[in-house]
Design an enzyme around this catalytic site. Structure first.
Site, short mmCIF file in Angstrom:
data_model
loop_
_atom_site.label_atom_id
_atom_site.label_comp_id
_atom_site.label_asym_id
_atom_site.label_seq_id
_atom_site.Cartn_x
_atom_site.Cartn_y
_atom_site.Cartn_z
N ASP A 135 -86.94 -41.31 -19.70
CA ASP A 135 -87.62 -41.86 -20.88
C ASP A 135 -86.75 -42.94 -21.51
O ASP A 135 -86.54 -42.96 -22.70
CB ASP A 135 -87.94 -40.75 -21.89
CG ASP A 135 -88.96 -41.22 -22.93
OD1 ASP A 135 -89.73 -42.17 -22.64
OD2 ASP A 135 -88.99 -40.65 -24.03
N LYS A 137 -85.90 -46.28 -23.08
CA LYS A 137 -86.58 -47.32 -23.86
C LYS A 137 -85.66 -47.65 -25.02
O LYS A 137 -84.77 -46.86 -25.34
CB LYS A 137 -87.93 -46.81 -24.35
CG LYS A 137 -87.81 -45.48 -25.08
CD LYS A 137 -89.14 -44.92 -25.49
CE LYS A 137 -88.93 -43.53 -26.06
NZ LYS A 137 -90.14 -42.88 -26.50
N ASN A 140 -84.42 -45.09 -27.54
CA ASN A 140 -83.46 -44.08 -27.14
C ASN A 140 -82.06 -44.64 -26.95
O ASN A 140 -81.17 -43.97 -26.47
CB ASN A 140 -83.90 -43.43 -25.81
CG ASN A 140 -84.95 -42.38 -26.05
OD1 ASN A 140 -85.05 -41.87 -27.16
ND2 ASN A 140 -85.73 -42.08 -25.05
N ASP A 153 -81.14 -38.81 -26.46
CA ASP A 153 -82.41 -38.16 -26.25
C ASP A 153 -82.71 -37.85 -24.79
O ASP A 153 -83.55 -38.50 -24.16
CB ASP A 153 -83.55 -39.00 -26.83
CG ASP A 153 -84.59 -38.10 -27.45
OD1 ASP A 153 -84.58 -36.90 -27.10
OD2 ASP A 153 -85.40 -38.58 -28.25
N THR A 173 -92.66 -43.33 -21.88
CA THR A 173 -93.47 -44.21 -22.70
C THR A 173 -94.15 -45.20 -21.78
O THR A 173 -93.48 -45.84 -20.98
CB THR A 173 -92.53 -44.95 -23.66
OG1 THR A 173 -91.69 -43.98 -24.27
CG2 THR A 173 -93.29 -45.69 -24.73
#
Lengths: 446, 213
Positions: A135, A137, A140, A153, A173
């Protein structure tokens, strides 16, 4: 005068809320023995059990205990009470890289490269530990006080079972995920992370997303065909690297070792020195979840809501206290945020802003009480990106801050005007006579 | 190139050797030299006397030399260590040092306290806090009722004034600021670390602009 008693969890004195996610709240805390500042992730035990997240949280914790790297947020320890679980993390002061792009727009090629190098360092290190982030992005990616990147995260990460190298859960995402993740084929976590790093590099340099569509089908379509274009300010070196990363076919996509020998990547590259955590005992970590009777004082249960601003937080918004303007004479003052206040409930403000932005043909991304508005202007030529955040100033009083993240200034001002006029119903205005009486009182007193 | 040339010019009044300033601060000699270029630019924007006047600070902060502002006044007063109405180069470097990422948090906390102690009484008083809140609201074109402003100030005092004597002393401020690290965000300017690396073009640019004047 009421004195507010500091709340304590174990040896940690708990301060204000600094962030909120779907399942966790992050609080500032201080170790009373060492004075060290930490971030405390507070999870509700019941929620975690209800959502069958125990395994996921255990994974998150074990990964963070395993990974000791300068560009990965460190985990200090885990505490638990009857109803809550507290994960004590390294406190990162520089905010999100996401906010930096929102605030200052795209980064220079050199800055982008620096963050990209640090990102690749941290991600590559995790991959060597058999851990995939899945994840990645800008939200994070945090910055420390020295402006160095810290990956946070690991909530959606999964430690692969021995012998299984293909992951099968779709998560992440949409704008940042690799085509093979979308198509549910089962995928190689390392290659999917590499794709996301490519999208991040693009966003850092462009100030906007390579793949961005209102409609998910179109979005997935464009990702699947890697259909995007480069703005004219991208250098050839950067373009060539991004092209090799954003290869829709994972089999031919560039590998980590090839990124690390890429000419563009290597410019000014300083590899981070790795720090291993010695003697990590994961059984100890897991036992926290299994013993619900372990006693730690239970903190007050806060209402979910926007971040609170006290009087000093407000003062800090003053332009006169922002000395960064001394360093850049050509600083764009129109970037300085516009603000309005409202006495409607925060949720009402948020949904009103969402509806209005969408009615103007813009896309919205909401996270807690932050909203990003993005899209093309009315004449369909200029890309505009605006960041909005709701703050609580007093119990029935909210302030919304609006900042231009990317796009033309005059278009932003036009948007701003039209947006606010459509929000007239929620924007609170002081009747004129009262303003006058306030200012006269003001001048008398001071 | 511009950097080399500048050394042959006459230094501004109140100039101090970069090596001396570097030894007293977190800046390297090179960084102090880069700050000198910035200082020259700021101090020549209006009066061209090599001293930063209040109007010049206002110009740099707001792009408007006539913009009177409570916070800019406070910054100016604290930077003007000798209290002679102008900021000299040494004062500029020593004051900016507070904003250096490597400067201990305690120094930043102390500086913020003096910044907010408008009347230099050794306490942040209700009236001072209210005055600053009003100044910010005014700057943001937000008008709140007096009750509302009072309640914001009241709430903050409830949190910060732990002995309840109606004013925030330095100890209370230290406690409050360490609980609310966001309050010191403005006290650190990341660019100050390695200023020459962060602004490689900065030194050159300042010379070109002076020629243009």
């Amino acid at each position: 005068m009421v004195t507010v008693k500091a709340r304590k969890v174990g040896k940690y004195e708990v301060g204000r809320t600094i962030g909120e996610g779907t399942f966790a709240k992050v609080k500032f805390a201080q170790n009373t023995e060492t004075g060290e500042s930490v971030a405390m992730k507070v999870l509700d035990r019941a929620t975690i059990i209800k959502h069958r997240m125990v395994d996921q949280i255990k994974r998150e914790i074990s990964i963070m205990k395993l990974v000791g790297h300068p560009h990965v947020v460190r985990l200090h320890e885990v505490l638990a009470s009857r109803t809550k679980i507290y994960i004590i993390l390294e406190f990162i002061t520089g905010g999100e890289l996401f906010d930096k792009i929102m605030r200052h727009g795209r980064l220079s090629e050199n800055d982008s490269r620096k963050y990209f190098q640090q990102l690749i360092d941290g991600v590559d290190f995790c991959h060597h530990k058999g851990v995939y982030h899945r994840d990645l992005k800008p939200e994070n990616l945090l910055l420390d006080s020295q402006g160095n990147l810290k990956i946070s995260d690991f909530g959606l990460s999964a430690l692969p079972e021995p012998g299984v190298s293909i992951l099968k859960t779709t998560c992440g995402t949409p704008n940042y995920v690799a085509p093979e993740v979308i198509s549910h084929k089962g995928y190689n976590g390392a290659l999917a992370d590499i794709w996301s790093c490519g999208v991040i590099l693009y966003v850092l340099m462009a100030g906007y997303l390579p793949f961005d569509e209102v409609d998910l089908t179109t979005l997935y379509d464009k990702i699947g065909r890697a259909e995007y274009s480069f703005p004219n300010w991208f250098s050839n070196g950067a373009k060539s690297l991004i092209r090799r990363i954003l290869d829709p076919n994972p089999d031919t996509r560039i590998r980590m070792e090839d990124i690390k020998t890429d000419e563009w990547f290597l410019k000014n590259y300083i590899p981070a020195s790795e720090v291993e955590n010695e003697d990590v005992n994961l059984d100890e970590v897991f036992s926290v979840f299994d013993d619900p009777e372990e006693g730690v004082e239970r903190p007050r249960n806060d209402e979910e809501g926007p971040l609170n601003l006290n009087a000093f937080d407000l003062i800090m918004l003053a332009q006169g206290l922002d000395l960064s303007s001394l360093f850049n004479r050509r600083q764009d003052f129109s970037k300085h945020p516009a603000r309005f206040v409202s006495r409607k409930p925060a949720k009402v403000i948020l949904s009103s802003m969402e509806i209005v932005a969408q009615s103007m043909g813009f896309k919205t991304h909401i996270r807690n009480f932050k909203m990003r508005v993005e899209g093309l202007t009315a004449n369909r030529t200029i890309h505009l990106s605006i960041m909005l955040e709701i703050f609580e100033v007093a119990p029935t009083f909210f302030m919304v801050e609006m900042e231009r993240a990317a796009g033309d200034v005059s278009e932003y001002l036009k948007f701003n005007k039209s947006f606010c006029s459509k929000l007239d119903e929620i924007i609170w205005k002081q009747p004129m006579d009262k303003i006058r009486s306030r200012s006269s009182r003001f001048s008398k007193r001071f | 190139m511009g950097c080399m040339n500048s050394k042959s010019f006459k230094h501004t009044p109140g100039y101090e050797e970069p090596s001396v300033l570097a030894s007293e601060t977190s800046f390297s000699v090179n960084e102090v030299e880069a700050l000198y270029e910035l200082f020259k630019k700021l101090s020549h924007s209006i009066f061209k006397d090599g001293l930063i006047h209040k109007e010049e600070l206002q110009l740099a902060l707001f792009r408007n030399s006539n913009r009177k502002n409570l916070f800019a006044d406070r910054i100016f007063d604290l930077f003007d260590l000798k209290r002679n109405g102008v900021i000299e180069f040494g004062e500029f470097v020593r004051s900016l040092n507070i904003f250096h990422p490597d400067t201990p948090k305690l120094e930043k906390i102390n500086f913020a306290f003096r910044l907010y102690d408008l009347r230099n009484t050794g306490f942040i008083e209700r009236e001072e806090l209210k005055e600053m809140v009003l100044a910010l609201l005014n700057e943001s074109d937000i008008s709140l009722s007096d009750d509302m402003v009072e309640s914001i100030v009241y709430k903050t005092f409830e949190q910060a004034d732990s002995n309840g004597d109606g004013k925030i002393d330095l100890e209370e401020w230290k406690e409050f600021a360490s609980q609310n690290p966001a309050l010191l965000k403005n006290m650190t300017l990341p660019y100050l670390k390695d200023i020459t690396m962060a602004f490689p073009s900065f030194v050159m640019k300042s010379e070109i602009e002076e020629d243009d004047l």
